[in-house]
Write an enzyme that holds these catalytic residues in place. Structure first.
Site, mmCIF file in Angstrom:
data_model
loop_
_atom_site.group_PDB
_atom_site.id
_atom_site.type_symbol
_atom_site.label_atom_id
_atom_site.label_comp_id
_atom_site.label_asym_id
_atom_site.label_seq_id
_atom_site.Cartn_x
_atom_site.Cartn_y
_atom_site.Cartn_z
ATOM 1 N N LYS A 1 -3.027 -14.105 -1.447
ATOM 2 C CA LYS A 1 -2.073 -12.619 -2.123
ATOM 3 C C LYS A 1 -2.057 -12.156 -0.052
ATOM 4 O O LYS A 1 -2.201 -11.488 0.161
ATOM 5 C CB LYS A 1 -2.192 -11.342 -2.470
ATOM 6 C CG LYS A 1 -1.239 -10.041 -2.524
ATOM 7 C CD LYS A 1 -1.212 -9.099 -2.808
ATOM 8 C CE LYS A 1 -0.126 -8.500 -2.856
ATOM 9 N NZ LYS A 1 -0.223 -7.016 -3.448
ATOM 10 N N ASN B 1 -2.026 -0.702 -8.430
ATOM 11 C CA ASN B 1 -3.268 -0.031 -7.498
ATOM 12 C C ASN B 1 -2.812 1.504 -7.576
ATOM 13 O O ASN B 1 -3.576 2.266 -8.952
ATOM 14 C CB ASN B 1 -3.336 -0.698 -6.565
ATOM 15 C CG ASN B 1 -4.520 -0.485 -5.902
ATOM 16 O OD1 ASN B 1 -5.551 0.280 -5.625
ATOM 17 N ND2 ASN B 1 -4.944 -0.927 -4.654
ATOM 18 N N THR B 2 -2.511 1.874 -6.956
ATOM 19 C CA THR B 2 -2.031 3.873 -6.517
ATOM 20 C C THR B 2 -2.023 4.114 -8.138
ATOM 21 O O THR B 2 -2.921 5.121 -8.500
ATOM 22 C CB THR B 2 -1.372 4.133 -5.522
ATOM 23 O OG1 THR B 2 -0.852 3.005 -4.306
ATOM 24 C CG2 THR B 2 -1.382 5.416 -5.128
ATOM 25 N N ALA C 1 3.886 -3.159 -5.523
ATOM 26 C CA ALA C 1 4.124 -1.814 -4.310
ATOM 27 C C ALA C 1 5.674 -1.376 -6.042
ATOM 28 O O ALA C 1 6.158 -0.975 -6.107
ATOM 29 C CB ALA C 1 4.991 -2.015 -3.463
ATOM 30 N N GLY C 2 4.822 0.028 -5.896
ATOM 31 C CA GLY C 2 5.390 1.445 -5.961
ATOM 32 C C GLY C 2 6.003 1.703 -7.073
ATOM 33 O O GLY C 2 6.484 2.436 -7.431
ATOM 34 N N GLY D 1 2.456 2.495 -2.161
ATOM 35 C CA GLY D 1 2.186 3.595 -2.563
ATOM 36 C C GLY D 1 2.671 5.092 -2.667
ATOM 37 O O GLY D 1 2.301 5.862 -2.545
#
Ligand code: SF4
Lengths: 366, 258
Positions: free
Chosen positions: B95, B204-205, B182-183, B156
């Site tokens: 990635k 993830n987050t 992301a986001g 994040g």
């Protein structure tokens, strides 16, 4: 490319609710295209027309492009059973010299055309890459754009032609029905279905600005041909995102050899095909040539098509000498460029004769 | 079934491994999510050490391991990291993240493209993290990226898919899988991405910092599946043509030539 018969099956399975969904869908895919082309969609023609009209207006505005073909030669080494130029037909054969071809183009220039399509039968011995290259070099400063519709060529040949000023390549698969294709093309280079199918790739790969594809209507099931066209277009778009694409809808016309169409494609069918492709791909150029009669062409203005030919002769040398025989098919709409432009204006549209400039193309600047 | 670089995945949820309270919780969250693709920051792991906290949890027979170059500020740094990773693990998957601005961690489009071109030539399977720019997606695809990973909103931020309009274009045009990255801060965001036709999402987050990461991983798994099912079922679109108050106005007379 999926098997032609799987398209037919898919079309048969579509229901009216599939059609309604496809009409509402913001981003129609192949599934939606099959609904729009299916027998179930026949009775939704006004809805298809309305959607197609709205999308065409949104993406192309109130414009219609005009062009004319220049037939360079009617020599052909193929024996396509449906074509007047077939090697088996006894017609007056003629190939224009470079000077003659330039003269024909000049006539069109004086008539107001700035986009021309160079057409020939498929014979490497008569019209080869050097011929086209030389002709393009002679014409490219006069015309805004030069397109070709000749035999499929190699990547290298397309590279040379692009450098000489050819910006667009049209190559029609005739039929995407592989079995039928074999029968209709009994001899000659054109027998090679896959080489022909890959032609748009070769032309797009060298940077040609526009690639035209199409199926000859009247050979096989028009709905399945529409599916194959949509699929072909889609797969080309995925690989060549910098290329413009256009689709033509040639219907079989009376021609030498007296081939009778194998299937009927009436005007409603033709319209449905055009509307469906417009809904499927709002940005594709859709071409209706002078094969069709005036009433149909006038009626379709603004509903989907974006480009018309006008004042066409399909015999080599036919502009300088209208008495010539040896045409590829008989024309259905004989109106001249000014006449056509007047009709387009009367419908509230702008007839566009120039929509490109050679200075875009670095290679043609000397 | 999703296929990237000839590898098939039945789960369309990819997991990031940063920010978990412990590798134990990370392991359980990975398992609860049903994911088959796990991304790990190269700067976080010791690839050559099988007892590494993170590496010991990612069974290479069960998961495709997608090391990422987070922290790289330009193509040279990313390429160096990628080569080191491959030398240590033999793994070709990558990635690609090139994020010169440590505040926003927004990807650098120019350096990302340069690195993609070079790494693909070196035989890497490159999945670039990118801004949701449709032309860039096509350029990366032309350069040989195995998938593209446009951001939904800055990494994040949990703001969801603020770039929906561009991601729709990317999905429409792409010839390679589109993984929204992301986001994504809530299962509903993941479902939205899937409904739009994204091929997968990377989260993830939102999972790592949930009060109960394991339950949240399960919630994401369901959301991704629901969104995908809805997409495949063919949702009625927010109609763009309904504003024309009577779309059929006059059309029947218009068709009288037929
Ligand atoms: S369709 Fe083309 S290739 Fe076939 S006979 Fe006619 S001119 Fe030749």
């Amino acid at each position: 490319m999926p098997d032609f018969f799987s398209w037919q099956n898919q079309l048969e399975r579509c229901s009216e609710s599939d059609v309604m969904h496809a009409l509402e869908c913001a981003k129609p895919g192949i599934g939606e295209l099959s609904a729009l082309l299916s027998p179930a969609a026949d009775r939704f023609l006004p809805q298809l027309a309305a959607r197609s009209r709205d999308l065409t207006l949104q993406r192309f505005g109130r414009t219609t492009q005009l062009y004319a073909p220049v037939y360079l030669s009617n020599f052909c080494t193929n024996r396509c059973v449906y074509c007047g130029f077939s090697a088996t037909n006894k017609i007056d054969r003629k190939a224009l010299t470079l000077d003659e071809a330039e003269k024909e183009a000049e006539i069109l220039y004086r008539r107001g055309f700035r986009h021309i399509l160079l057409v020939s039968g498929e014979s490497d011995a008569i019209i080869d890459v050097s011929y086209l290259e030389n002709l393009a070099k002679r014409l490219c400063s006069r015309f805004a754009s030069l397109s070709i519709e000749v035999q499929p060529l190699s990547t290298e040949a397309y590279r040379r032609l692009f450098a000489a000023g050819i910006t667009a390549v049209a190559v029609y698969q005739e039929t995407y029905d592989r079995e039928l294709y074999k029968e209709l093309h009994p001899a000659g280079k054109k027998r090679d279905y896959d080489f022909r199918l890959d032609t748009p790739d070769r032309a797009a790969a060298v940077g040609m600005r526009e690639i035209g594809i199409g199926a000859l209507l009247g050979l096989s099931n028009w709905r399945a041909e529409g599916m194959a066209l949509g699929y072909h277009l889609n797969s080309l778009r995925r690989r060549f995102w910098q290329t413009n694409f256009s689709v033509s809808f040639p219907r079989l016309r009376p021609a030498a050899g007296a081939f009778a169409p194998l299937t009927e494609v009436n005007l409603k069918n033709l319209s449905q095909l055009i509307f469906a492709l417009r809904i499927f791909d709002p940005d594709v150029g859709l071409i209706v040539s002078t094969r069709e009669e005036a009433a149909f062409r006038d009626g379709m203005l603004g509903l989907g098509p974006t480009r018309y030919s006008a004042g066409s002769s399909t015999a080599p040398g036919g502009y300088g000498n209208p008495e010539l025989n040896g045409e590829q098919f008989s024309v259905g709409d004989h109106r001249s460029l000014p006449e056509m432009a007047a009709v387009i204006r009367s419908k509230g549209f702008d007839p566009v004769c120039k929509d490109w400039d050679a200075s875009f193309q670095e290679s043609t600047l000397s | 079934m999703l296929t990237i670089a000839e590898t098939s995945f039945s789960s369309r949820l990819f997991l990031g491994t940063g920010k978990f309270a412990s590798s134990k919780i990370m392991e359980q969250a990975i398992s609860a999510s049903g994911t088959e693709m796990v991304t790990v920051a190269l700067r976080r792991v010791d690839l050559s050490n099988p007892n590494d906290d993170i590496m010991s949890v990612i069974d290479p027979r069960k998961y495709t391991f997608l090391p990422n170059t987070s922290g790289a500020r330009n193509s040279d740094e990313a390429i160096r990291l990628a080569r080191l990773a491959r030398a240590a693990s033999g793994n070709r998957w990558l990635k690609l993240e090139v994020t010169p601005d440590p505040r926003t961690l927004l990807p650098d489009p120019v350096e990302t493209l340069v690195a993609t071109e070079k790494l693909v030539k070196e035989g890497f399977i490159v999945l670039p993290y990118m801004n949701a720019d449709p032309i860039l997606a096509l350029r990366l695809q032309d350069a040989g990226a195995a998938a593209v990973m446009p951001l939904g909103s800055p990494i994040g931020t949990n703001q969801g898919i603020l770039t929906a309009f561009q991601i729709e274009i990317i999905i429409e045009q792409a010839g390679v899988p589109v993984v929204v990255d992301a986001g994504i801060g809530a299962p509903s965001h993941a479902a939205q991405a899937m409904e739009m036709g994204a091929d997968a999402v990377l989260v993830n987050t939102a999972i790592a910092i949930a009060r109960d990461p394991i339950a949240m991983a399960g919630a994401f798994a369901k959301a991704v599946e629901a969104g995908r099912t809805a997409y495949e079922a063919g949702m009625g679109a927010k109609s763009t043509n309904a504003q024309a108050s009577s779309p059929l106005q006059g059309i029947s007379e218009d068709l009288s030539f037929l």
